[in-house]
Design a protein around this motif. Structure first.
Motif, PDB file in Angstrom:
ATOM      1  N   VAL A  53       1.767   5.214  -2.074  1.00  0.00           N
ATOM      2  CA  VAL A  53       1.257   6.344  -2.858  1.00  0.00           C
ATOM      3  C   VAL A  53       1.540   6.106  -4.346  1.00  0.00           C
ATOM      4  O   VAL A  53       2.617   5.636  -4.717  1.00  0.00           O
ATOM      5  CB  VAL A  53       1.928   7.653  -2.377  1.00  0.00           C
ATOM      6  CG1 VAL A  53       1.587   8.827  -3.299  1.00  0.00           C
ATOM      7  CG2 VAL A  53       1.517   7.959  -0.937  1.00  0.00           C
TER       8      VAL A  53
ATOM      9  N   CYS B 297     -13.997   9.869   3.681  1.00  0.00           N
ATOM     10  CA  CYS B 297     -13.235   8.666   4.020  1.00  0.00           C
ATOM     11  C   CYS B 297     -13.990   7.868   5.072  1.00  0.00           C
ATOM     12  O   CYS B 297     -15.052   8.283   5.541  1.00  0.00           O
ATOM     13  CB  CYS B 297     -11.826   8.998   4.539  1.00  0.00           C
ATOM     14  SG  CYS B 297     -11.816   9.868   6.116  1.00  0.00           S
TER      15      CYS B 297
ATOM     16  N   LEU C  89       0.845  -1.191   0.000  1.00  0.00           N
ATOM     17  CA  LEU C  89       0.000   0.000   0.000  1.00  0.00           C
ATOM     18  C   LEU C  89       0.879   1.240   0.000  1.00  0.00           C
ATOM     19  O   LEU C  89       1.363   1.691   1.040  1.00  0.00           O
ATOM     20  CB  LEU C  89      -0.915  -0.048   1.243  1.00  0.00           C
ATOM     21  CG  LEU C  89      -1.938   1.062   1.436  1.00  0.00           C
ATOM     22  CD1 LEU C  89      -2.815   1.251   0.197  1.00  0.00           C
ATOM     23  CD2 LEU C  89      -2.817   0.765   2.651  1.00  0.00           C
TER      24      LEU C  89
ATOM     25  N   THR D  82      -2.724   1.966  -7.787  1.00  0.00           N
ATOM     26  CA  THR D  82      -4.185   1.863  -7.758  1.00  0.00           C
ATOM     27  C   THR D  82      -4.611   0.868  -6.677  1.00  0.00           C
ATOM     28  O   THR D  82      -3.841  -0.020  -6.292  1.00  0.00           O
ATOM     29  CB  THR D  82      -4.744   1.358  -9.103  1.00  0.00           C
ATOM     30  OG1 THR D  82      -4.264   0.032  -9.318  1.00  0.00           O
ATOM     31  CG2 THR D  82      -4.338   2.267 -10.261  1.00  0.00           C
ATOM     32  N   GLU D  83      -5.864   1.033  -6.225  1.00  0.00           N
ATOM     33  CA  GLU D  83      -6.421   0.048  -5.277  1.00  0.00           C
ATOM     34  C   GLU D  83      -6.338  -1.355  -5.877  1.00  0.00           C
ATOM     35  O   GLU D  83      -6.063  -2.327  -5.172  1.00  0.00           O
ATOM     36  CB  GLU D  83      -7.881   0.374  -4.971  1.00  0.00           C
ATOM     37  CG  GLU D  83      -8.087   1.647  -4.166  1.00  0.00           C
ATOM     38  CD  GLU D  83      -9.571   1.991  -4.049  1.00  0.00           C
ATOM     39  OE1 GLU D  83     -10.410   1.286  -4.669  1.00  0.00           O
ATOM     40  OE2 GLU D  83      -9.889   2.972  -3.355  1.00  0.00           O
TER      41      GLU D  83
ATOM     42  N   ARG E 208      -8.869   3.774  -8.599  1.00  0.00           N
ATOM     43  CA  ARG E 208      -8.434   5.003  -7.918  1.00  0.00           C
ATOM     44  C   ARG E 208      -6.980   4.862  -7.452  1.00  0.00           C
ATOM     45  O   ARG E 208      -6.574   3.823  -6.922  1.00  0.00           O
ATOM     46  CB  ARG E 208      -9.328   5.298  -6.712  1.00  0.00           C
ATOM     47  CG  ARG E 208      -8.985   6.633  -6.035  1.00  0.00           C
ATOM     48  CD  ARG E 208      -9.863   6.932  -4.831  1.00  0.00           C
ATOM     49  NE  ARG E 208      -9.538   8.236  -4.269  1.00  0.00           N
ATOM     50  CZ  ARG E 208      -8.525   8.456  -3.435  1.00  0.00           C
ATOM     51  NH1 ARG E 208      -7.740   7.467  -3.056  1.00  0.00           N
ATOM     52  NH2 ARG E 208      -8.282   9.678  -2.973  1.00  0.00           N
TER      53      ARG E 208
ATOM     54  N   VAL F  78      -1.599   6.662   4.514  1.00  0.00           N
ATOM     55  CA  VAL F  78      -0.452   6.406   3.633  1.00  0.00           C
ATOM     56  C   VAL F  78       0.281   7.706   3.318  1.00  0.00           C
ATOM     57  O   VAL F  78      -0.333   8.683   2.879  1.00  0.00           O
ATOM     58  CB  VAL F  78      -0.925   5.765   2.303  1.00  0.00           C
ATOM     59  CG1 VAL F  78       0.277   5.310   1.484  1.00  0.00           C
ATOM     60  CG2 VAL F  78      -1.844   4.590   2.574  1.00  0.00           C
TER      61      VAL F  78
ATOM     62  N   SER G 258      -9.741   3.416  -0.443  1.00  0.00           N
ATOM     63  CA  SER G 258      -8.860   4.571  -0.223  1.00  0.00           C
ATOM     64  C   SER G 258      -9.666   5.855  -0.291  1.00  0.00           C
ATOM     65  O   SER G 258     -10.597   5.983  -1.097  1.00  0.00           O
ATOM     66  CB  SER G 258      -7.752   4.581  -1.275  1.00  0.00           C
ATOM     67  OG  SER G 258      -8.297   4.832  -2.560  1.00  0.00           O
TER      68      SER G 258
ATOM     69  N   VAL H 213      -7.024   4.770   4.423  1.00  0.00           N
ATOM     70  CA  VAL H 213      -7.365   3.595   3.608  1.00  0.00           C
ATOM     71  C   VAL H 213      -7.841   2.450   4.514  1.00  0.00           C
ATOM     72  O   VAL H 213      -7.123   2.025   5.423  1.00  0.00           O
ATOM     73  CB  VAL H 213      -6.147   3.108   2.776  1.00  0.00           C
ATOM     74  CG1 VAL H 213      -6.561   1.969   1.846  1.00  0.00           C
ATOM     75  CG2 VAL H 213      -5.540   4.257   1.984  1.00  0.00           C
TER      76      VAL H 213
ATOM     77  N   VAL I  86      -3.938   5.754  -5.029  1.00  0.00           N
ATOM     78  CA  VAL I  86      -3.743   6.157  -3.625  1.00  0.00           C
ATOM     79  C   VAL I  86      -2.876   7.416  -3.582  1.00  0.00           C
ATOM     80  O   VAL I  86      -1.821   7.482  -4.225  1.00  0.00           O
ATOM     81  CB  VAL I  86      -3.068   5.010  -2.835  1.00  0.00           C
ATOM     82  CG1 VAL I  86      -2.751   5.451  -1.407  1.00  0.00           C
ATOM     83  CG2 VAL I  86      -3.962   3.766  -2.837  1.00  0.00           C
ATOM     84  N   ARG I  87      -3.380   8.434  -2.831  1.00  0.00           N
ATOM     85  CA  ARG I  87      -2.645   9.713  -2.735  1.00  0.00           C
ATOM     86  C   ARG I  87      -2.035   9.876  -1.351  1.00  0.00           C
ATOM     87  O   ARG I  87      -2.505   9.272  -0.386  1.00  0.00           O
ATOM     88  CB  ARG I  87      -3.621  10.883  -2.965  1.00  0.00           C
ATOM     89  CG  ARG I  87      -4.230  10.871  -4.345  1.00  0.00           C
ATOM     90  CD  ARG I  87      -5.163  12.076  -4.511  1.00  0.00           C
ATOM     91  NE  ARG I  87      -6.142  11.779  -5.556  1.00  0.00           N
ATOM     92  CZ  ARG I  87      -7.347  12.302  -5.620  1.00  0.00           C
ATOM     93  NH1 ARG I  87      -7.752  13.173  -4.715  1.00  0.00           N
ATOM     94  NH2 ARG I  87      -8.161  11.978  -6.605  1.00  0.00           N
TER      95      ARG I  87
ATOM     96  N   ASP J  42      -3.925   9.835   2.260  1.00  0.00           N
ATOM     97  CA  ASP J  42      -5.188   9.081   2.221  1.00  0.00           C
ATOM     98  C   ASP J  42      -5.356   8.209   3.465  1.00  0.00           C
ATOM     99  O   ASP J  42      -4.399   7.556   3.903  1.00  0.00           O
ATOM    100  CB  ASP J  42      -5.215   8.131   1.008  1.00  0.00           C
ATOM    101  CG  ASP J  42      -5.749   8.783  -0.248  1.00  0.00           C
ATOM    102  OD1 ASP J  42      -6.198   9.955  -0.175  1.00  0.00           O
ATOM    103  OD2 ASP J  42      -5.712   8.124  -1.316  1.00  0.00           O
TER     104      ASP J  42
END
Ligand code: ZN
Ligand code: ZN
Length: 379
Positions: free
Chosen positions: A179, A349, A177, A182-183, A223, A253, A209, A231, A225-226, A229
């Protein structure tokens, strides 16, 4: 090597099912491939159009109806050691007529009430109905749930192994996991790790996320992950003996949680701890739910906790007992279930903390470890 906790499947299960069914006035139980059949006999038959069924008449011995080409598989399964009568049918036989005739012979008359498994295929239910047109059909759930929800020492050890296996996957989350991924990519790595760490199958990989975390059963998406985030990672699998794992941790993250998230996460953490601490014999399922819900509601977040607190777990990921308002079932030693409150903020979230716990003689045993706090990953 004999297990210190005894064998996983014993013939008392099918006899206990017969006694419970008889007590409730059911004349015949009919169970097709799935967890009920596996629980009672150890036979992990695959579901298909050809009829495989365990028939348990109120009087007389239980018997298995199987397609002849699969009869050898019964012998090599744990069911082979139980001494069940096996009635093999040929491709052109009417398997339903075989089952109905044999059950009627053992009972001395056609059964008035026939109970079928909750997840029996409709074509099999209708086949039984056609072969026993005078019988009333009902669900076998009350009988099977009663037996399955109280786990033996051997079953609890299987669930503990599953719990330790999924804990090892969560412990490796920094590998997966990060940055910029993608999920879906994260989920694919988690699925591989679920298999590497001691499961034979992946039941689900939820990587929610950012805003996707507000949808409790969101699975995976494209999506990305930024940094920063929150998650939700809820994962589970099946072990070789059929017992399941299910554990949720919530991560941040590539950054720290915003102050307001940290504040309501602390409420969620306290709620989960209060709910686990409430578990002991005699406390009802709904009281365990209320123990979590009251903490969240008292802090003003009640409308954001939108699901029950938990579900039983064993050969199915979701089974009795359900930890939900309205369930006044008193807990007994050996009952195993999840405690998984969550808080979900639509569009922003969510967070959930989930452990599998077992009611013991005097309290509770958690089958998961690892931190329940928000886990900060470097990203
Ligand atoms: Zn879960
Ligand atoms: Zn769960």
């Amino acid at each position: 090597m004999p297990s210190p906790t005894g064998p996983l499947v014993t013939s008392d299960r099918v006899h206990a099912a017969r006694a419970l069914a008889a007590e409730s006035g059911t004349d015949l139980l009919v169970l097709t491939p799935g967890s009920d059949l596996r629980y009672l006999t150890g036979y992990d038959a695959h579901a298909m159009e050809r009829l495989t069924a365990l028939a348990v008449p109120r009087v007389g011995e239980p018997f298995l109806v199987v397609p002849r080409l699969e009869a050898p598989m019964v012998d090599v399964s744990p069911a082979g050691a139980l001494g069940l009568d096996v009635l093999a049918w040929d491709e052109t036989d009417d398997a339903f007529a075989l089952l109905a005739g044999e059950a009627t012979a053992r009972l001395g008359s056609a059964p008035a009430r026939v109970a079928v498994g909750a997840r029996t295929w409709a074509e099999h239910v209708l086949g039984v109905q056609r072969a026993l047109p005078g019988s009333a059909l009902e669900l076998a759930g009350p009988v099977l749930d009663r037996l399955r929800m109280v786990k033996s020492a051997a079953e609890i050890e299987e669930l503990a192994l599953a719990g330790a296996a999924i804990d090892r996957v969560h412990a490796r989350m920094a590998e997966f996991l990060t940055v910029g991924r993608t999920e879906a990519a994260v989920g694919a790595d988690i699925a591989a790790a679920i298999l590497e760490e001691g499961h034979v199958g992946v039941d689900f990989t939820i990587v929610g996320s950012g805003p996707n975390g507000a949808s409790p059963h969101h699975e995976l998406s494209d999506r990305v992950v930024r940094a920063g985030d929150v998650v939700v990672v809820d994962i589970g699998g099946e072990t070789a003996t059929g017992y399941r794992s299910d554990c949720t941790r919530t991560y941040v993250v590539g950054g720290s949680a915003p102050a307001d998230v940290a504040e309501w996460y602390a409420v969620l953490h306290a709620a989960q701890q209060a709910s686990v601490a409430a578990v002991r014999p005699g406390v009802t399922a709904e009281q365990v739910d209320a123990a979590a819900r009251d903490v969240i509601a008292d802090a003003g977040w009640g409308e954001h906790f939108i699901h029950r607190t938990g579900h039983g777990i064993g050969l199915d990921s979701h089974e009795a007992p359900y930890i939900v308002a309205g369930n006044d079932l008193p807990l007994e030693p050996g009952m195993a279930f999840s405690v998984e409150p969550g808080i979900y903020l639509a569009g922003r979230c969510g967070a959930r903390i989930e452990d599998i716990v077992v009611c013991t003689d005097d309290g509770v045993r958690s089958l998961n470890g690892g931190p329940r706090e928000l886990v900060e990953l470097p990203g």
